[in-house]
Motif scaffolding. Structure first.
Motif, mmCIF file in Angstrom:
data_model
loop_
_atom_site.group_PDB
_atom_site.id
_atom_site.type_symbol
_atom_site.label_atom_id
_atom_site.label_comp_id
_atom_site.label_asym_id
_atom_site.label_seq_id
_atom_site.Cartn_x
_atom_site.Cartn_y
_atom_site.Cartn_z
ATOM 1 N N SER A 1 0.834 -1.318 0.201
ATOM 2 C CA SER A 1 0.141 0.141 -0.008
ATOM 3 C C SER A 1 0.818 1.337 -0.028
ATOM 4 N N ALA A 2 2.151 0.967 0.331
ATOM 5 C CA ALA A 2 2.918 2.243 0.518
ATOM 6 C C ALA A 2 3.802 2.613 -0.839
ATOM 7 N N GLY A 3 3.614 1.710 -1.892
ATOM 8 C CA GLY A 3 4.185 1.875 -3.029
ATOM 9 C C GLY A 3 4.560 0.608 -3.795
ATOM 10 N N ASN A 4 4.331 0.712 -5.085
ATOM 11 C CA ASN A 4 4.449 -0.443 -6.072
ATOM 12 C C ASN A 4 5.381 -0.225 -7.281
ATOM 13 N N ALA A 5 6.361 -1.128 -7.502
ATOM 14 C CA ALA A 5 7.062 -1.001 -8.902
ATOM 15 C C ALA A 5 7.614 -2.466 -9.082
ATOM 16 N N VAL A 6 7.592 -2.854 -10.251
ATOM 17 C CA VAL A 6 7.956 -4.076 -10.763
ATOM 18 C C VAL A 6 8.901 -3.775 -12.112
ATOM 19 N N LEU A 7 9.967 -4.550 -12.007
ATOM 20 C CA LEU A 7 10.943 -4.823 -12.899
ATOM 21 C C LEU A 7 10.897 -6.078 -13.839
ATOM 22 N N ILE A 8 10.681 -5.979 -15.134
ATOM 23 C CA ILE A 8 10.638 -7.027 -15.927
ATOM 24 C C ILE A 8 11.835 -7.099 -16.914
ATOM 25 N N SER A 9 12.661 -8.097 -16.925
ATOM 26 C CA SER A 9 13.767 -8.022 -17.719
ATOM 27 C C SER A 9 13.985 -9.320 -18.741
ATOM 28 N N TRP A 10 14.091 -8.882 -20.065
ATOM 29 C CA TRP A 10 14.057 -9.994 -21.081
ATOM 30 C C TRP A 10 15.053 -9.688 -21.967
ATOM 31 N N ALA A 11 15.417 -10.527 -22.948
ATOM 32 C CA ALA A 11 16.509 -10.443 -23.953
ATOM 33 C C ALA A 11 16.338 -9.185 -24.480
ATOM 34 N N GLU A 12 15.290 -8.443 -24.826
ATOM 35 C CA GLU A 12 14.974 -7.260 -25.792
ATOM 36 C C GLU A 12 15.302 -5.894 -24.687
ATOM 37 N N GLY A 13 15.197 -6.175 -23.342
ATOM 38 C CA GLY A 13 15.155 -4.916 -22.861
ATOM 39 C C GLY A 13 14.680 -5.207 -21.210
ATOM 40 N N TYR A 14 14.034 -4.018 -20.918
ATOM 41 C CA TYR A 14 13.520 -3.926 -19.429
ATOM 42 C C TYR A 14 12.378 -2.969 -19.538
ATOM 43 N N LEU A 15 11.126 -3.618 -18.839
ATOM 44 C CA LEU A 15 9.947 -2.878 -18.727
ATOM 45 C C LEU A 15 9.712 -2.746 -17.062
ATOM 46 N N LEU A 16 9.320 -1.474 -16.751
ATOM 47 C CA LEU A 16 9.037 -1.120 -15.534
ATOM 48 C C LEU A 16 7.379 -0.971 -15.268
ATOM 49 N N VAL A 17 6.980 -1.611 -14.478
ATOM 50 C CA VAL A 17 5.392 -1.727 -14.151
ATOM 51 C C VAL A 17 5.076 -0.995 -13.066
ATOM 52 N N ASP A 18 4.614 0.410 -13.040
ATOM 53 C CA ASP A 18 4.244 1.371 -12.012
ATOM 54 C C ASP A 18 5.344 1.830 -11.498
ATOM 55 N N ALA A 19 5.258 3.183 -11.030
ATOM 56 C CA ALA A 19 6.329 3.792 -10.507
ATOM 57 C C ALA A 19 5.778 4.323 -9.149
#
Length: 263
Positions: free
Chosen positions: A11-29
């Motif tokens: 509840s205080a904050g959310n962020a997820v990093l997905i890493s794969w061969a082509e790059g990186y995605l950040l889900v939420d900040a």
């Protein structure tokens, strides 16, 4: 190999990093930009390495660091059309970088196939996501009062799932939260309980999820042990044994690998 790290989940904050061969995605900040950059640095990822930022909805615990993060990155920001309109009212400089992920439609995001799934939450255009990569798929479902039929259908078959287990019902009802807040959390536009997470975790495991990460746990109305025990008991009763973990609210957890298999 595709991997997932939760940088923060609660509840205080959310962020997820997905890493794969082509790059990186950040889900939420939903944590400070400073903390996001520190967590990325600890994983040897620079802000310029991000291929995209995806936003599930506009509540502060999912977007509080976005405004400052835009100054440190050049990648597009993806969200649903309705959530995007809401963000444009509050985030300066987003106009040229905003991209749409229409609900229930496959969208190419930096070479990854992304499908936004509707959630039932008190935020305009709120969604979860399915990410499809060559080596498997990731599903993310948090901040929803119930598992929507679209989420149930689209997330079926994911290899790895980040699934909300926000509260233990008895702990919430007996706790110190004011009644209106309890009613909101328990309601159809609130959050998933441990019981809700247990039922959907069984369905996900039966459809192929080898790893399930319990996410967005309340620090007041739940604990990692309560959430894990409730979900594991349901999985065991159903004859399913995926890798099961509970994400922490205040530090990195992972890596969780898309190719991991239960026992």
């Amino acid at each position: 190999m595709t991997t997932v790290h939760t940088l923060a989940s609660g509840s205080a904050g959310n962020a997820v990093l997905i890493s794969w061969a082509e790059g990186y995605l950040l889900v939420d900040a939903g944590i400070s930009c400073k903390r996001i950059l520190e967590e990325l640095h600890s994983l040897d990822v620079q802000p310029g390495d991000l291929s995209g930022i995806l936003i599930t909805h506009t509540h502060g615990d999912h977007v509080s660091g976005l405004q400052t993060l835009l100054k440190r990155t050049v990648c597009p920001v993806w969200t649903t059309p309705r959530a995007g309109r809401e963000l444009l009212q509050h985030i300066i400089g987003l106009e040229t970088r905003l991209r749409e992920t229409p609900l229930c439609e496959k969208t190419d995001v930096a070479g990854c196939t992304v499908t936004a799934v509707p959630t039932s939450h008190d935020a305009p255009g709120s969604c979860g996501f399915r990410f499809d990569f060559p080596d498997g798929s990731v599903g993310l479902l948090t901040d929803t009062g119930f598992v929507t039929p679209e989420a149930e259908s689209i997330l079926s078959g994911v290899s790895l799932a980040l699934l909300e287990a926000n509260y233990d019902p008895e702990t919430l009802r007996d706790g110190s939260y004011p009644y209106p807040l309890k009613r909101r959390i328990l309601g159809p536009a609130g959050h998933l309980s441990n019981d809700d997470a247990s039922a959907f975790a069984v369905a996900l495991a039966r459809s192929g999820a080898g790893t399930i990460v319990l996410s967005h746990l309340s620090m007041q109305n739940n604990s990692p042990a309560m959430a894990w025990d409730a979900v594991w008991d349901a999985l065991r009763a159903a004859g399913q044994k995926p890798v099961l973990a509970a994400a922490a609210p205040d530090h990195i957890c992972g890596p969780f690998s898309v190719g991991a298999e239960g026992q």
